[in-house]
Design an enzyme around this catalytic site. Structure first.
Site, PDB file in Angstrom:
ATOM      1  N   THR A   9       0.840  -1.193   0.000  1.00  0.00           N
ATOM      2  CA  THR A   9       0.000   0.000   0.000  1.00  0.00           C
ATOM      3  C   THR A   9       0.875   1.243   0.000  1.00  0.00           C
ATOM      4  OG1 THR A   9      -1.832   1.138   1.121  1.00  0.00           O
ATOM      5  CG2 THR A   9      -0.139   0.179   2.514  1.00  0.00           C
ATOM      6  N   ARG A  10       0.293   2.347  -0.471  1.00  0.00           N
ATOM      7  CA  ARG A  10       0.933   3.654  -0.320  1.00  0.00           C
ATOM      8  C   ARG A  10       0.166   4.513   0.683  1.00  0.00           C
ATOM      9  NH1 ARG A  10       2.041   2.303  -5.626  1.00  0.00           N
ATOM     10  NH2 ARG A  10       4.246   2.495  -6.172  1.00  0.00           N
ATOM     11  N   LYS A  13      -1.627   5.798   6.530  1.00  0.00           N
ATOM     12  CA  LYS A  13      -2.365   5.412   7.733  1.00  0.00           C
ATOM     13  C   LYS A  13      -2.410   3.894   7.893  1.00  0.00           C
ATOM     14  CE  LYS A  13      -5.061   9.647   8.024  1.00  0.00           C
ATOM     15  NZ  LYS A  13      -6.397  10.291   8.058  1.00  0.00           N
ATOM     16  N   LYS A  14      -2.520   3.164   6.784  1.00  0.00           N
ATOM     17  CA  LYS A  14      -2.467   1.705   6.870  1.00  0.00           C
ATOM     18  C   LYS A  14      -1.089   1.240   7.328  1.00  0.00           C
ATOM     19  CE  LYS A  14      -5.922   0.375   3.382  1.00  0.00           C
ATOM     20  NZ  LYS A  14      -6.142  -0.441   2.171  1.00  0.00           N
ATOM     21  N   ASP A  74      -7.488  -6.021   1.475  1.00  0.00           N
ATOM     22  CA  ASP A  74      -8.567  -5.415   0.709  1.00  0.00           C
ATOM     23  C   ASP A  74      -9.728  -5.267   1.672  1.00  0.00           C
ATOM     24  OD1 ASP A  74      -9.726  -4.313  -1.620  1.00  0.00           O
ATOM     25  OD2 ASP A  74     -10.870  -6.143  -1.937  1.00  0.00           O
ATOM     26  N   PHE A 157     -10.236   7.514   7.244  1.00  0.00           N
ATOM     27  CA  PHE A 157     -10.413   7.843   5.831  1.00  0.00           C
ATOM     28  C   PHE A 157     -11.590   7.032   5.304  1.00  0.00           C
ATOM     29  CE2 PHE A 157      -7.328   4.495   6.433  1.00  0.00           C
ATOM     30  CZ  PHE A 157      -7.696   3.514   5.526  1.00  0.00           C
ATOM     31  N   TYR A 159     -15.002   5.678   4.479  1.00  0.00           N
ATOM     32  CA  TYR A 159     -16.350   5.793   5.034  1.00  0.00           C
ATOM     33  C   TYR A 159     -16.344   5.975   6.562  1.00  0.00           C
ATOM     34  CZ  TYR A 159     -17.695   3.902   0.469  1.00  0.00           C
ATOM     35  OH  TYR A 159     -17.865   3.688  -0.880  1.00  0.00           O
TER      36      TYR A 159
END
Length: 207
Positions: A9-10, A13-14, A74, A157, A159
């Site tokens: 991922t970029r 926060k993840k 995902d 971020f 929803y």
């Protein structure tokens, strides 16, 4: 010896979330890299029909390209009144991938006439670990709640501003990171990977 893994991922926060979990679980010998920390490679589009299929495909792509163990996730929002949608289409529900505001506003419009007691939903996350020429594992986490009528909060971020977890009066975007880590769908899924990450680190230490 430090074990390097890539989180495919970029999303900063993840990355921060997995790094916090790694530290809290005593895996200080694991270094978590993001896609911005490795050489660019072609990223396949998310065409799976399930969160698990997409997570595993992303993990395999990154592991093959980098030669490092890779974690990918995902995730999305499953709304009961919308028959589980937006689901795997969550990031592009309004048409353009990653337009959080448009996606959120579309969901609220679609639920305008849905009464409060039928606005139940769940955040869902599938997380996969793929090791080059090695094992793979896929885990799943779900976080139940309901959809509010107005967004609130600035943390998180997607929803998060319209998702109110069960037992809470605040939205996911109003929770601080430590609160969210302990109960969120992604936190649940990533923590389920911890034993496998620990085994990976121990195997690396013994070689």
């Amino acid at each position: 010896m430090t074990t390097r893994i890539v989180l495919a991922t970029r999303n900063v926060k993840k990355l921060d979330e997995l790094r916090r979990i790694v530290v809290k679980r005593g895996l200080g010998d694991i270094e978590v890299l993001g896609l911005s920390d490795v050489d660019d490679f072609p990223e396949a589009p998310e065409t799976g029909q399930t969160f698990e299929e997409n997570a595993l495909a992303k993990a395999h792509d990154a592991a093959k390209a980098t030669g490092l163990p890779c974690v990918a996730d995902d995730s999305g929002l499953s709304i009961d009144a919308l028959n589980g949608m937006p689901g795997v289409l969550s990031a592009r529900w309004a048409g353009e991938h990653g337009d959080d505001t448009a996606n959120l506003e579309l969901v609220l419009r679609q639920l305008t006439d849905v009464p409060d007691d039928r606005r139940t939903a769940a955040f869902v996350c599938a997380a996969a670990l793929a090791v080059p020429d090695g094992p793979e594992v896929v885990v799943r986490g779900e976080w139940r709640g309901h959809i509010s009528r107005q967004p609130s909060g600035t943390n998180g971020f997607g929803y998060d501003p319209i998702f109110v977890p069960e037992g809470q009066t605040r939205s996911s975007a109003e929770l601080d990171p430590s609160e969210k880590d302990s109960v969120s769908h992604r936190g649940l899924a990533l923590r389920a990977l911890v034993p496998h990450l620990r085994e990976l680190a121990e195997r690396n230490q013994s070689t």
